[in-house]
Design a protein around this motif. Structure first.
Motif, PDB file in Angstrom:
ATOM      1  N   THR A 117       0.820  -1.212   0.000  1.00 24.52           N
ATOM      2  CA  THR A 117       0.000   0.000   0.000  1.00 24.52           C
ATOM      3  C   THR A 117       0.857   1.267   0.000  1.00 24.52           C
ATOM      4  O   THR A 117       0.350   2.361   0.249  1.00 24.52           O
ATOM      5  N   ASP A 150      -1.870  -3.161   7.212  1.00 27.61           N
ATOM      6  CA  ASP A 150      -2.966  -3.544   8.097  1.00 27.61           C
ATOM      7  C   ASP A 150      -4.255  -2.788   7.791  1.00 27.61           C
ATOM      8  O   ASP A 150      -5.292  -3.043   8.411  1.00 27.61           O
ATOM      9  N   LYS A 151      -4.203  -1.871   6.833  1.00 30.37           N
ATOM     10  CA  LYS A 151      -5.407  -1.144   6.429  1.00 30.37           C
ATOM     11  C   LYS A 151      -6.154  -1.857   5.301  1.00 30.37           C
ATOM     12  O   LYS A 151      -7.175  -1.367   4.817  1.00 30.37           O
ATOM     13  N   SER A 164      -9.508   0.633   3.986  1.00 25.91           N
ATOM     14  CA  SER A 164     -10.113   1.288   5.146  1.00 25.91           C
ATOM     15  C   SER A 164     -10.071   2.809   5.053  1.00 25.91           C
ATOM     16  O   SER A 164     -10.744   3.489   5.829  1.00 25.91           O
ATOM     17  N   ARG A 165      -9.277   3.345   4.100  1.00 25.51           N
ATOM     18  CA  ARG A 165      -9.185   4.799   3.965  1.00 25.51           C
ATOM     19  C   ARG A 165      -9.269   5.205   2.500  1.00 25.51           C
ATOM     20  O   ARG A 165      -8.689   4.556   1.631  1.00 25.51           O
ATOM     21  N   MET A 168      -6.243   5.284  -0.535  1.00 25.07           N
ATOM     22  CA  MET A 168      -5.290   4.177  -0.497  1.00 25.07           C
ATOM     23  C   MET A 168      -5.146   3.569  -1.885  1.00 25.07           C
ATOM     24  O   MET A 168      -6.032   3.687  -2.729  1.00 25.07           O
TER      25      MET A 168
END
Length: 358
Positions: A117, A150-151, A164-165, A168
């Motif tokens: 990422t 971890d996202k 999650s964001r 990304m």
């Protein structure tokens, strides 16, 4: 682009070189194609010339995988993932899903030293466009906020991925060539070929079966300060090897030189000025780990290799031996874990420290 030509026994592979100690002027058949911004090549023994069509089919598979994984093609599956995975989970092709899962696993194993990422960081430093620059602190912090293995969210039942964001993105540049080699090599084996060497971009290779010289393929580790100088060699038997370094992609600013390999944990280019080679059963893992080990401390690399006996590493040079200041005549520090580096025929006064396992 395709070619099938004869190749010298001492074909240079940047950090690696195919070598041979038998006196016969033997040659290999070489079948190549440009993909993923580099040259993929398959080396066959002359007695395996019937497999030249199989090699072309394997290289065609690399083309297909590039179309699936490239972040430079809006039509790719990874590009679609990057556009929509924050809005809703995106179902991913089975083997690509497995690759993303593997990348996340290695991210955890390396404490975040490997991170697919890191695309926002690559963009912030200008390496996405190959125009390196030092980002403003605010831009760097924004990029770091969007980075983190971890996202990534995974739904194994639906084979779906979610971010999650917003903002990304996934970039498989540090594992994709190795993955393509694994897939192409598996295709060659399924077609009956047992003895071959295949490389991607002169930095990642898969070696299967025997070469002219006997079991395995001997490859040379090159001095990062002088690619014409061999530091030693290893013999690969049904193994993959990947080498990471920054001598070919870097820029200077403010009296400092910055390489393209970024440490996702800090958001900054790694200070290591040498190269790292990793041997592993699969090329995807070898490529991911050579990138990871380049930014990790020696003690971290040692612990990883001890915990994963199927992985071996060779670390050449370091921050104290930068290319701009070192001289090829000076000894270069080599640290190995889980592998023996045979002495170079050219000598060179190498200082070698071998790691040990209990």
């Amino acid at each position: 682009m395709r070619s099938a030509t004869k190749s010298s026994r001492r074909r240079l592979l940047a950090g690696l070189a195919i070598t041979g100690k038998d006196p016969a002027p033997a040659y290999y058949l070489k079948i190549g194609r440009t993909a993923m911004a580099c040259r993929f090549e398959v080396f066959l023994r002359p007695e395996d010339r019937e497999f030249v069509p199989a090699a072309h089919r394997a290289l065609a598979e690399v083309d297909r995988l590039e179309a699936q994984m490239s972040v430079y093609r809006d039509s790719s599956e990874v590009a679609l993932l990057n556009r929509t995975a924050f809005v809703a989970p995106v179902e991913v092709e089975e083997r690509l899903y497995g690759l993303l899962r593997l990348a996340r696993q290695i991210g955890g194993e390396t404490g975040g030293a490997f991170d697919i990422t890191a695309g926002p960081l690559i963009r912030a430093w200008g390496f996405f466009e190959r125009r390196g620059r030092v980002p403003e602190p605010e831009a760097l912090e924004r990029a770091r906020a969007l980075t983190g293995w971890d996202k990534l969210g995974f739904d194994d039942c639906k084979r779906a991925v979610r971010f999650s964001r917003e903002g990304m993105e996934v970039n498989l540049a540090s594992i994709g060539k190795g993955y393509a080699l694994d897939r192409a090599a598996a295709l060659l084996v399924r077609q009956g070929l047992r003895n071959f060497l295949m490389h991607a971009g002169h930095s990642s290779i898969v070696a299967a079966g025997a070469s002219h010289a006997g079991p395995g393929w001997e490859v040379s580790i090159r001095d990062p300060r002088d690619h014409q100088r061999s530091l030693g060699s290893v013999r690969l038997i049904d193994r993959a090897m990947s080498t990471s370094g920054v001598s070919e992609q870097s820029f200077a600013a403010g009296g400092r030189r910055y390489g393209h390999i970024l440490d996702p944990r800090t958001g900054a280019p790694a200070p290591n000025a040498g190269l790292v080679s990793v041997v592993a059963p699969e090329a995807a893992r070898a490529e991911a780990l050579s990138t990871s080990f380049f930014v990790m401390a020696p003690e971290e690399v040692r612990r990883y290799c001890e915990a994963h006996p199927e992985v071996a590493s060779i670390v050449v040079g370091g921050p104290a031996q930068e290319r701009d200041h070192g001289s090829p005549a000076e000894p270069v520090k080599i640290v190995t874990w889980g592998i023996s580096l045979e002495p170079s025929e050219a000598g060179g006064g190498c200082v070698t420290t071998f790691g040990t396992r209990d």
